[in-house]
Write a protein that holds these residues in place. Structure first.
Motif, PDB file in Angstrom:
ATOM      1  N   GLN A 186       7.277 -22.561  -8.583  1.00 27.01           N
ATOM      2  CA  GLN A 186       7.504 -22.925  -9.973  1.00 27.01           C
ATOM      3  C   GLN A 186       6.835 -24.256 -10.311  1.00 27.01           C
ATOM      4  O   GLN A 186       6.185 -24.394 -11.355  1.00 27.01           O
ATOM      5  CB  GLN A 186       8.997 -22.993 -10.243  1.00 27.01           C
ATOM      6  N   GLY A 187       6.978 -25.236  -9.441  1.00 25.74           N
ATOM      7  CA  GLY A 187       6.333 -26.531  -9.665  1.00 25.74           C
ATOM      8  C   GLY A 187       4.820 -26.410  -9.727  1.00 25.74           C
ATOM      9  O   GLY A 187       4.166 -27.024 -10.578  1.00 25.74           O
ATOM     10  N   GLU A 188       4.263 -25.619  -8.825  1.00 26.56           N
ATOM     11  CA  GLU A 188       2.809 -25.408  -8.826  1.00 26.56           C
ATOM     12  C   GLU A 188       2.358 -24.683 -10.088  1.00 26.56           C
ATOM     13  O   GLU A 188       1.326 -25.010 -10.666  1.00 26.56           O
ATOM     14  CB  GLU A 188       2.385 -24.629  -7.582  1.00 26.56           C
ATOM     15  N   MET A 189       3.127 -23.700 -10.522  1.00 21.89           N
ATOM     16  CA  MET A 189       2.765 -22.958 -11.732  1.00 21.89           C
ATOM     17  C   MET A 189       2.777 -23.876 -12.948  1.00 21.89           C
ATOM     18  O   MET A 189       1.905 -23.782 -13.808  1.00 21.89           O
ATOM     19  CB  MET A 189       3.715 -21.776 -11.953  1.00 21.89           C
ATOM     20  N   LEU A 190       3.763 -24.757 -13.032  1.00 27.15           N
ATOM     21  CA  LEU A 190       3.811 -25.700 -14.151  1.00 27.15           C
ATOM     22  C   LEU A 190       2.581 -26.601 -14.153  1.00 27.15           C
ATOM     23  O   LEU A 190       1.997 -26.864 -15.204  1.00 27.15           O
ATOM     24  CB  LEU A 190       5.088 -26.534 -14.098  1.00 27.15           C
ATOM     25  N   ALA A 191       2.170 -27.066 -12.979  1.00 30.94           N
ATOM     26  CA  ALA A 191       0.973 -27.910 -12.880  1.00 30.94           C
ATOM     27  C   ALA A 191      -0.271 -27.127 -13.282  1.00 30.94           C
ATOM     28  O   ALA A 191      -1.144 -27.642 -13.994  1.00 30.94           O
ATOM     29  CB  ALA A 191       0.829 -28.458 -11.459  1.00 30.94           C
ATOM     30  N   ILE A 192      -0.353 -25.885 -12.850  1.00 30.75           N
ATOM     31  CA  ILE A 192      -1.490 -25.032 -13.212  1.00 30.75           C
ATOM     32  C   ILE A 192      -1.519 -24.823 -14.723  1.00 30.75           C
ATOM     33  O   ILE A 192      -2.585 -24.920 -15.355  1.00 30.75           O
ATOM     34  CB  ILE A 192      -1.413 -23.675 -12.485  1.00 30.75           C
ATOM     35  N   MET A 193      -0.376 -24.560 -15.331  1.00 27.13           N
ATOM     36  CA  MET A 193      -0.330 -24.323 -16.771  1.00 27.13           C
ATOM     37  C   MET A 193      -0.716 -25.583 -17.546  1.00 27.13           C
ATOM     38  O   MET A 193      -1.381 -25.495 -18.574  1.00 27.13           O
ATOM     39  CB  MET A 193       1.056 -23.818 -17.178  1.00 27.13           C
ATOM     40  N   ASP A 194      -0.319 -26.746 -17.053  1.00 25.58           N
ATOM     41  CA  ASP A 194      -0.729 -28.003 -17.694  1.00 25.58           C
ATOM     42  C   ASP A 194      -2.247 -28.167 -17.641  1.00 25.58           C
ATOM     43  O   ASP A 194      -2.881 -28.555 -18.624  1.00 25.58           O
ATOM     44  CB  ASP A 194      -0.053 -29.205 -17.034  1.00 25.58           C
ATOM     45  N   ARG A 195      -2.830 -27.880 -16.469  1.00 22.89           N
ATOM     46  CA  ARG A 195      -4.287 -27.984 -16.333  1.00 22.89           C
ATOM     47  C   ARG A 195      -4.981 -26.970 -17.241  1.00 22.89           C
ATOM     48  O   ARG A 195      -6.032 -27.267 -17.827  1.00 22.89           O
ATOM     49  CB  ARG A 195      -4.714 -27.803 -14.881  1.00 22.89           C
ATOM     50  N   TRP A 196      -4.413 -25.782 -17.387  1.00 28.56           N
ATOM     51  CA  TRP A 196      -5.000 -24.771 -18.272  1.00 28.56           C
ATOM     52  C   TRP A 196      -4.997 -25.274 -19.714  1.00 28.56           C
ATOM     53  O   TRP A 196      -5.982 -25.129 -20.422  1.00 28.56           O
ATOM     54  CB  TRP A 196      -4.238 -23.456 -18.159  1.00 28.56           C
ATOM     55  N   ARG A 197      -3.870 -25.848 -20.146  1.00 29.36           N
ATOM     56  CA  ARG A 197      -3.790 -26.390 -21.508  1.00 29.36           C
ATOM     57  C   ARG A 197      -4.868 -27.446 -21.731  1.00 29.36           C
ATOM     58  O   ARG A 197      -5.547 -27.440 -22.748  1.00 29.36           O
ATOM     59  CB  ARG A 197      -2.426 -27.043 -21.738  1.00 29.36           C
ATOM     60  N   GLU A 198      -5.004 -28.359 -20.785  1.00 29.75           N
ATOM     61  CA  GLU A 198      -6.025 -29.407 -20.890  1.00 29.75           C
ATOM     62  C   GLU A 198      -7.415 -28.797 -20.974  1.00 29.75           C
ATOM     63  O   GLU A 198      -8.255 -29.253 -21.756  1.00 29.75           O
ATOM     64  CB  GLU A 198      -5.938 -30.355 -19.700  1.00 29.75           C
ATOM     65  N   ARG A 199      -7.668 -27.779 -20.197  1.00 28.89           N
ATOM     66  CA  ARG A 199      -8.958 -27.092 -20.194  1.00 28.89           C
ATOM     67  C   ARG A 199      -9.233 -26.442 -21.546  1.00 28.89           C
ATOM     68  O   ARG A 199     -10.340 -26.538 -22.074  1.00 28.89           O
ATOM     69  CB  ARG A 199      -8.964 -26.053 -19.080  1.00 28.89           C
ATOM     70  N   ILE A 215      -7.964 -27.266 -24.492  1.00 23.10           N
ATOM     71  CA  ILE A 215      -8.176 -28.317 -25.496  1.00 23.10           C
ATOM     72  C   ILE A 215      -9.594 -28.867 -25.369  1.00 23.10           C
ATOM     73  O   ILE A 215     -10.299 -29.024 -26.368  1.00 23.10           O
ATOM     74  CB  ILE A 215      -7.122 -29.432 -25.352  1.00 23.10           C
ATOM     75  N   ALA A 216     -10.020 -29.145 -24.144  1.00 25.37           N
ATOM     76  CA  ALA A 216     -11.377 -29.664 -23.928  1.00 25.37           C
ATOM     77  C   ALA A 216     -12.422 -28.665 -24.422  1.00 25.37           C
ATOM     78  O   ALA A 216     -13.397 -29.044 -25.056  1.00 25.37           O
ATOM     79  CB  ALA A 216     -11.586 -29.968 -22.446  1.00 25.37           C
ATOM     80  N   ARG A 217     -12.219 -27.401 -24.135  1.00 30.60           N
ATOM     81  CA  ARG A 217     -13.178 -26.378 -24.575  1.00 30.60           C
ATOM     82  C   ARG A 217     -13.250 -26.309 -26.092  1.00 30.60           C
ATOM     83  O   ARG A 217     -14.334 -26.248 -26.673  1.00 30.60           O
ATOM     84  CB  ARG A 217     -12.770 -25.017 -24.013  1.00 30.60           C
ATOM     85  N   ARG A 218     -12.095 -26.367 -26.777  1.00 28.03           N
ATOM     86  CA  ARG A 218     -12.085 -26.328 -28.235  1.00 28.03           C
ATOM     87  C   ARG A 218     -12.766 -27.558 -28.839  1.00 28.03           C
ATOM     88  O   ARG A 218     -13.349 -27.473 -29.901  1.00 28.03           O
ATOM     89  CB  ARG A 218     -10.651 -26.226 -28.743  1.00 28.03           C
ATOM     90  N   GLU A 219     -12.654 -28.682 -28.157  1.00 34.93           N
ATOM     91  CA  GLU A 219     -13.259 -29.930 -28.641  1.00 34.93           C
ATOM     92  C   GLU A 219     -14.723 -30.043 -28.239  1.00 34.93           C
ATOM     93  O   GLU A 219     -15.374 -31.026 -28.559  1.00 34.93           O
ATOM     94  CB  GLU A 219     -12.463 -31.125 -28.118  1.00 34.93           C
ATOM     95  N   GLY A 220     -15.213 -29.063 -27.490  1.00 34.83           N
ATOM     96  CA  GLY A 220     -16.613 -29.067 -27.095  1.00 34.83           C
ATOM     97  C   GLY A 220     -16.917 -29.985 -25.926  1.00 34.83           C
ATOM     98  O   GLY A 220     -18.091 -30.292 -25.674  1.00 34.83           O
ATOM     99  N   ARG A 221     -15.883 -30.424 -25.220  1.00 36.23           N
ATOM    100  CA  ARG A 221     -16.102 -31.284 -24.066  1.00 36.23           C
ATOM    101  C   ARG A 221     -16.369 -30.423 -22.851  1.00 36.23           C
ATOM    102  O   ARG A 221     -16.011 -29.261 -22.795  1.00 36.23           O
ATOM    103  CB  ARG A 221     -14.868 -32.156 -23.786  1.00 36.23           C
ATOM    104  N   ALA A 222     -16.987 -31.016 -21.869  1.00 33.74           N
ATOM    105  CA  ALA A 222     -17.261 -30.310 -20.609  1.00 33.74           C
ATOM    106  C   ALA A 222     -15.933 -29.927 -19.960  1.00 33.74           C
ATOM    107  O   ALA A 222     -14.980 -30.696 -19.971  1.00 33.74           O
ATOM    108  CB  ALA A 222     -18.069 -31.193 -19.657  1.00 33.74           C
ATOM    109  N   VAL A 223     -15.918 -28.740 -19.412  1.00 35.05           N
ATOM    110  CA  VAL A 223     -14.703 -28.242 -18.774  1.00 35.05           C
ATOM    111  C   VAL A 223     -14.899 -28.264 -17.268  1.00 35.05           C
ATOM    112  O   VAL A 223     -15.835 -27.665 -16.740  1.00 35.05           O
ATOM    113  CB  VAL A 223     -14.390 -26.800 -19.254  1.00 35.05           C
ATOM    114  N   ALA A 224     -14.007 -28.962 -16.579  1.00 34.75           N
ATOM    115  CA  ALA A 224     -14.102 -29.075 -15.125  1.00 34.75           C
ATOM    116  C   ALA A 224     -13.615 -27.791 -14.466  1.00 34.75           C
ATOM    117  O   ALA A 224     -12.678 -27.164 -14.946  1.00 34.75           O
ATOM    118  CB  ALA A 224     -13.270 -30.250 -14.632  1.00 34.75           C
TER     119      ALA A 224
END
Length: 137
Positions: free
Chosen positions: A112-125, A127-136
């Motif tokens: 569960q903890g790992e999934m929450l971290a993964i979901m946070d990283r997905w959200r950040e990704r 947002i970056a994609r929508r803003e046109g920033r490079a996606v890691a």
């Protein structure tokens, strides 16, 4: 049948189709479409919207479908973890069965903890994609 209907919706350019569109495209009966849509709606994979100026419904793939699906799975993992902890307490944490249950509960807590971290990283990704920033990675 539900998987065929879901695949058709997912593969459509708009992500939405009418019942008639689905029946024609998949060469299935309206009743088969209705049953598939009912199931997909119950598991929150598709939604229904009224076509503007029409009495026809359009069925669409939910926005952020996979994010929402995984988030709901997280709630299930929480329930399983708590049930396993209760079971370990009931059996006694120092018994072989209690230890197995406690270890399994620990696994679900970790997952569960790992999934929450993964979901946070997905959200950040996203947002970056929508803003046109490079996606890691």
């Amino acid at each position: 049948m539900a998987s065929r209907v879901f695949a058709a919706l997912l593969a459509s350019d708009t992500g939405s189709l009418t019942s008639a569109d689905l029946a024609e495209q998949l060469r299935i009966s309206p009743a088969a479409v209705s049953g598939a849509i009912r199931y997909l709606s119950q598991v929150h994979m598709v939604g229904r919207e009224r076509e503007p100026g029409s009495r026809r419904d359009r069925y669409q793939v939910h926005t952020e479908l996979w994010y929402e699906t995984i988030t709901r799975r997280d709630q299930v993992l929480s329930r399983w973890e708590q049930t396993l902890r209760d079971g370990a307490d009931a059996l006694g944490r120092h018994t072989p069965a209690g230890e197995r249950m406690a270890e399994t509960a620990d696994f679900f807590e970790y997952l569960q903890g790992e999934m929450l971290a993964i979901m946070d990283r997905w959200r950040e990704r996203q947002i970056a994609r929508r803003e046109g920033r490079a996606v890691a990675g």
